[in-house]
Design a protein around this motif. Structure first.
Motif, mmCIF file in Angstrom:
data_model
loop_
_atom_site.group_PDB
_atom_site.id
_atom_site.type_symbol
_atom_site.label_atom_id
_atom_site.label_comp_id
_atom_site.label_asym_id
_atom_site.label_seq_id
_atom_site.Cartn_x
_atom_site.Cartn_y
_atom_site.Cartn_z
ATOM 1 N N LYS A 47 0.806 -1.160 0.050
ATOM 2 C CA LYS A 47 -0.058 0.000 -0.097
ATOM 3 C C LYS A 47 0.844 1.367 -0.090
ATOM 4 C CE LYS A 47 -4.213 -1.564 2.186
ATOM 5 N NZ LYS A 47 -5.024 -1.293 0.864
ATOM 6 N N VAL A 48 0.422 2.424 -0.748
ATOM 7 C CA VAL A 48 1.235 3.535 -0.677
ATOM 8 C C VAL A 48 1.110 4.281 0.642
ATOM 9 C CG1 VAL A 48 1.143 5.867 -1.845
ATOM 10 C CG2 VAL A 48 1.160 3.927 -3.201
ATOM 11 N N PRO A 49 2.215 4.531 1.326
ATOM 12 C CA PRO A 49 2.399 5.197 2.515
ATOM 13 C C PRO A 49 1.561 6.547 2.336
ATOM 14 C CG PRO A 49 4.091 4.113 2.118
ATOM 15 C CD PRO A 49 3.722 4.255 0.991
ATOM 16 N N GLN A 50 1.149 7.149 3.353
ATOM 17 C CA GLN A 50 0.351 8.251 3.513
ATOM 18 C C GLN A 50 0.972 9.588 2.843
ATOM 19 O OE1 GLN A 50 -2.961 8.481 4.204
ATOM 20 N NE2 GLN A 50 -2.936 10.746 3.403
ATOM 21 N N ILE A 51 2.226 9.518 2.940
ATOM 22 C CA ILE A 51 3.083 10.917 2.804
ATOM 23 C C ILE A 51 3.324 10.929 1.265
ATOM 24 C CG2 ILE A 51 4.453 10.895 4.964
ATOM 25 C CD1 ILE A 51 6.836 9.605 3.213
ATOM 26 N N PHE A 52 3.058 9.853 0.551
ATOM 27 C CA PHE A 52 3.049 9.622 -1.117
ATOM 28 C C PHE A 52 1.766 10.042 -1.547
ATOM 29 C CE2 PHE A 52 6.671 7.082 0.221
ATOM 30 C CZ PHE A 52 7.774 7.539 -0.293
ATOM 31 N N ILE A 53 0.628 10.174 -0.763
ATOM 32 C CA ILE A 53 -0.597 10.187 -1.699
ATOM 33 C C ILE A 53 -0.873 11.548 -1.931
ATOM 34 C CG2 ILE A 53 -3.257 10.051 -1.266
ATOM 35 C CD1 ILE A 53 -2.570 7.511 0.598
ATOM 36 N N SER A 54 -1.068 11.871 -3.163
ATOM 37 C CA SER A 54 -1.309 13.287 -3.709
ATOM 38 C C SER A 54 -2.735 13.520 -3.645
ATOM 39 C CB SER A 54 -0.859 13.385 -5.510
ATOM 40 O OG SER A 54 0.579 12.868 -5.433
ATOM 41 N N PRO A 55 -3.114 14.914 -3.497
ATOM 42 C CA PRO A 55 -4.399 15.395 -3.669
ATOM 43 C C PRO A 55 -4.904 15.003 -4.961
ATOM 44 C CG PRO A 55 -3.093 16.995 -2.812
ATOM 45 C CD PRO A 55 -2.105 15.976 -3.384
ATOM 46 N N PRO A 56 -6.139 14.521 -5.202
ATOM 47 C CA PRO A 56 -6.851 14.265 -6.386
ATOM 48 C C PRO A 56 -6.560 15.324 -7.564
ATOM 49 C CG PRO A 56 -8.259 14.005 -4.473
ATOM 50 C CD PRO A 56 -7.297 14.638 -3.978
ATOM 51 N N ASP A 57 -6.645 16.533 -7.073
ATOM 52 C CA ASP A 57 -6.701 17.566 -8.146
ATOM 53 C C ASP A 57 -5.284 17.556 -8.885
ATOM 54 O OD1 ASP A 57 -5.511 18.726 -6.069
ATOM 55 O OD2 ASP A 57 -6.536 20.416 -6.425
ATOM 56 N N THR A 58 -4.525 16.864 -8.346
ATOM 57 C CA THR A 58 -2.876 16.993 -8.841
ATOM 58 C C THR A 58 -2.880 16.026 -9.770
ATOM 59 O OG1 THR A 58 -2.145 15.488 -7.124
ATOM 60 C CG2 THR A 58 -1.912 17.941 -6.858
ATOM 61 N N HIS A 59 -3.653 15.085 -9.845
ATOM 62 C CA HIS A 59 -3.592 14.082 -11.107
ATOM 63 C C HIS A 59 -4.227 14.452 -12.404
ATOM 64 C CE1 HIS A 59 -2.439 10.648 -8.378
ATOM 65 N NE2 HIS A 59 -2.840 11.513 -7.480
ATOM 66 N N SER A 60 -3.567 14.350 -13.460
ATOM 67 C CA SER A 60 -4.047 14.866 -14.740
ATOM 68 C C SER A 60 -4.397 13.848 -15.800
ATOM 69 C CB SER A 60 -2.950 15.721 -15.174
ATOM 70 O OG SER A 60 -1.853 14.793 -15.745
ATOM 71 N N ASN A 61 -5.303 14.085 -16.581
ATOM 72 C CA ASN A 61 -5.749 13.132 -17.858
ATOM 73 C C ASN A 61 -5.219 13.624 -18.844
ATOM 74 O OD1 ASN A 61 -7.667 11.346 -16.065
ATOM 75 N ND2 ASN A 61 -9.148 13.255 -16.065
ATOM 76 N N SER A 62 -4.408 12.759 -19.712
ATOM 77 C CA SER A 62 -3.921 13.138 -20.940
ATOM 78 C C SER A 62 -4.729 13.201 -22.133
ATOM 79 C CB SER A 62 -2.711 12.116 -21.315
ATOM 80 O OG SER A 62 -3.445 10.871 -21.529
ATOM 81 N N THR A 63 -4.347 14.231 -22.928
ATOM 82 C CA THR A 63 -5.167 14.126 -23.972
ATOM 83 C C THR A 63 -4.543 13.519 -25.302
ATOM 84 O OG1 THR A 63 -5.738 16.546 -23.286
ATOM 85 C CG2 THR A 63 -5.982 16.332 -25.810
ATOM 86 N N THR A 64 -5.409 12.821 -25.781
ATOM 87 C CA THR A 64 -4.810 11.900 -26.802
ATOM 88 C C THR A 64 -5.520 12.157 -28.267
ATOM 89 O OG1 THR A 64 -4.719 9.989 -25.441
ATOM 90 C CG2 THR A 64 -4.604 9.483 -27.720
ATOM 91 N N GLY A 65 -4.371 12.463 -29.144
ATOM 92 C CA GLY A 65 -4.847 12.500 -30.628
ATOM 93 C C GLY A 65 -5.267 14.019 -31.068
ATOM 94 N N GLN A 66 -5.418 15.058 -30.051
ATOM 95 C CA GLN A 66 -5.916 16.347 -30.072
ATOM 96 C C GLN A 66 -4.497 17.185 -30.627
ATOM 97 O OE1 GLN A 66 -8.102 18.271 -26.940
ATOM 98 N NE2 GLN A 66 -7.971 20.416 -28.014
ATOM 99 N N PHE A 67 -3.432 16.823 -30.064
ATOM 100 C CA PHE A 67 -1.964 17.623 -30.439
ATOM 101 C C PHE A 67 -1.048 16.374 -30.459
ATOM 102 C CE2 PHE A 67 -4.190 20.149 -26.817
ATOM 103 C CZ PHE A 67 -4.481 21.320 -27.531
ATOM 104 N N ILE A 68 -0.145 16.778 -31.534
ATOM 105 C CA ILE A 68 0.885 16.095 -31.786
ATOM 106 C C ILE A 68 2.205 16.658 -31.390
ATOM 107 C CG2 ILE A 68 2.228 14.996 -33.743
ATOM 108 C CD1 ILE A 68 -0.090 15.362 -35.464
#
Length: 285
Positions: A34-55
């Motif tokens: 399990k990931v220790p608490q000190i490594f857990i990032s706030p949810p809003d720091t995780h990003s979704n990548s954009t696929t296909g829109q940019f080269i």
């Protein structure tokens, strides 16, 4: 639990982790599931990548030394466009031998995967040293700890003495650094010309005189959705060259979208870093 107690707990956990001198790799070797608490990032720091829109831009440097002014002009225009619109681009046919890049990746892995009793002799938070190994340079100040370990060294203008080096990767880092310095000088020439300046303008400013090598290692994570290998940041040097392995995972922010950087075989990623932009603004305006 009140805020002060929570902060105290985090500080204690950080110190306990730091005191092991074995980094994230040590957690994985110990069988953490399990990931220790000190490594857990706030949810809003995780990003979704954009696929296909940019080269993501890829620039072929095959004609970098060409005496054909038309070819060089086209190359400069590509560098200018990528620098203005992205601040990043990949380069292929850049002159750094593929076997040197492959051996560099193997050397980095060899350092991080060696016995911890050998590796920990370089573990330090004294950043005045020219050879530094630790996990997260900002361990005690960042809101969340990144799932990675780093070995770094200053290679120019004053490289470490032979006895300061980890023997397991000394030779390849020296060889790779020499190749990167040559490429860096050529890239600074292209960037200067892209700005309408004399080819040697940036090199005459000594932009090519310093070199720091940071060798990141991202161990397998049991809960990758909870943490990040590298949180959102900007590089503060003149120019950053990134060597990725075949797995990839790098993203850049472009027009408010996170875009995946494809792990192109034989390519290096160029990042126009903050300090170069400041120097150009200061000297040009």
């Amino acid at each position: 639990m009140d805020t002060n107690e929570s902060k105290h707990d985090r500080k204690s956990e950080l110190k306990a982790f730091d005191d092991t001198k074995s980094g994230v790799k040590g957690l994985v070797d110990a069988g953490v599931n399990k990931v220790p608490q000190i490594f857990i990032s706030p949810p809003d720091t995780h990003s979704n990548s954009t696929t296909g829109q940019f080269i993501f831009p890829v620039i072929d440097l095959q004609d970098i030394d060409s005496h054909d002014q038309i070819n060089r002009k086209e190359l400069i225009e590509k560098v200018r466009d990528a620098s203005e619109t992205w601040g990043f681009f990949q380069v292929i046919n850049h002159g750094v031998p593929c076997d040197v890049m492959a051996e560099m990746i193997r050397g980095v892995c060899s350092f991080h995967e060696q016995d911890n009793d050998i590796k920990k002799q370089w573990y330090t938070r004294e950043f005045t040293k020219r050879v530094v190994y630790n996990s997260n340079f900002d361990l005690y100040s960042a809101p969340a700890t990144n799932w990675r370990d780093t070995f770094s060294c200053i290679m120019a203008p004053n490289p470490p003495s032979p006895e300061e080096w980890p023997p397991i990767c000394r030779d390849i880092i020296v060889k790779y650094s020499e190749e990167v310095k040559k490429l860096g000088r050529s890239l600074f020439e292209l960037l200067a010309e892209a700005l309408g300046l004399n080819r040697n303008y940036l090199n005459d400013m000594d932009c090519d005189k310093g070199l720091s090598v940071a060798c990141h290692y991202y161990p397998a994570c049991p809960e990758p959705e909870l943490t990040l290998g590298a949180s959102k940041h900007a590089d503060d040097g003149f120019l950053t060259l990134l060597l990725q392995d075949h797995i990839g995972g790098l993203q850049v922010l472009h027009r408010n979208h996170w875009v995946d950087v494809p792990p192109t075989p034989g390519a290096l990623v160029v990042n126009i870093a903050d300090l170069l932009q400041v120097c150009l603004l200061t000297n040009l305006y």
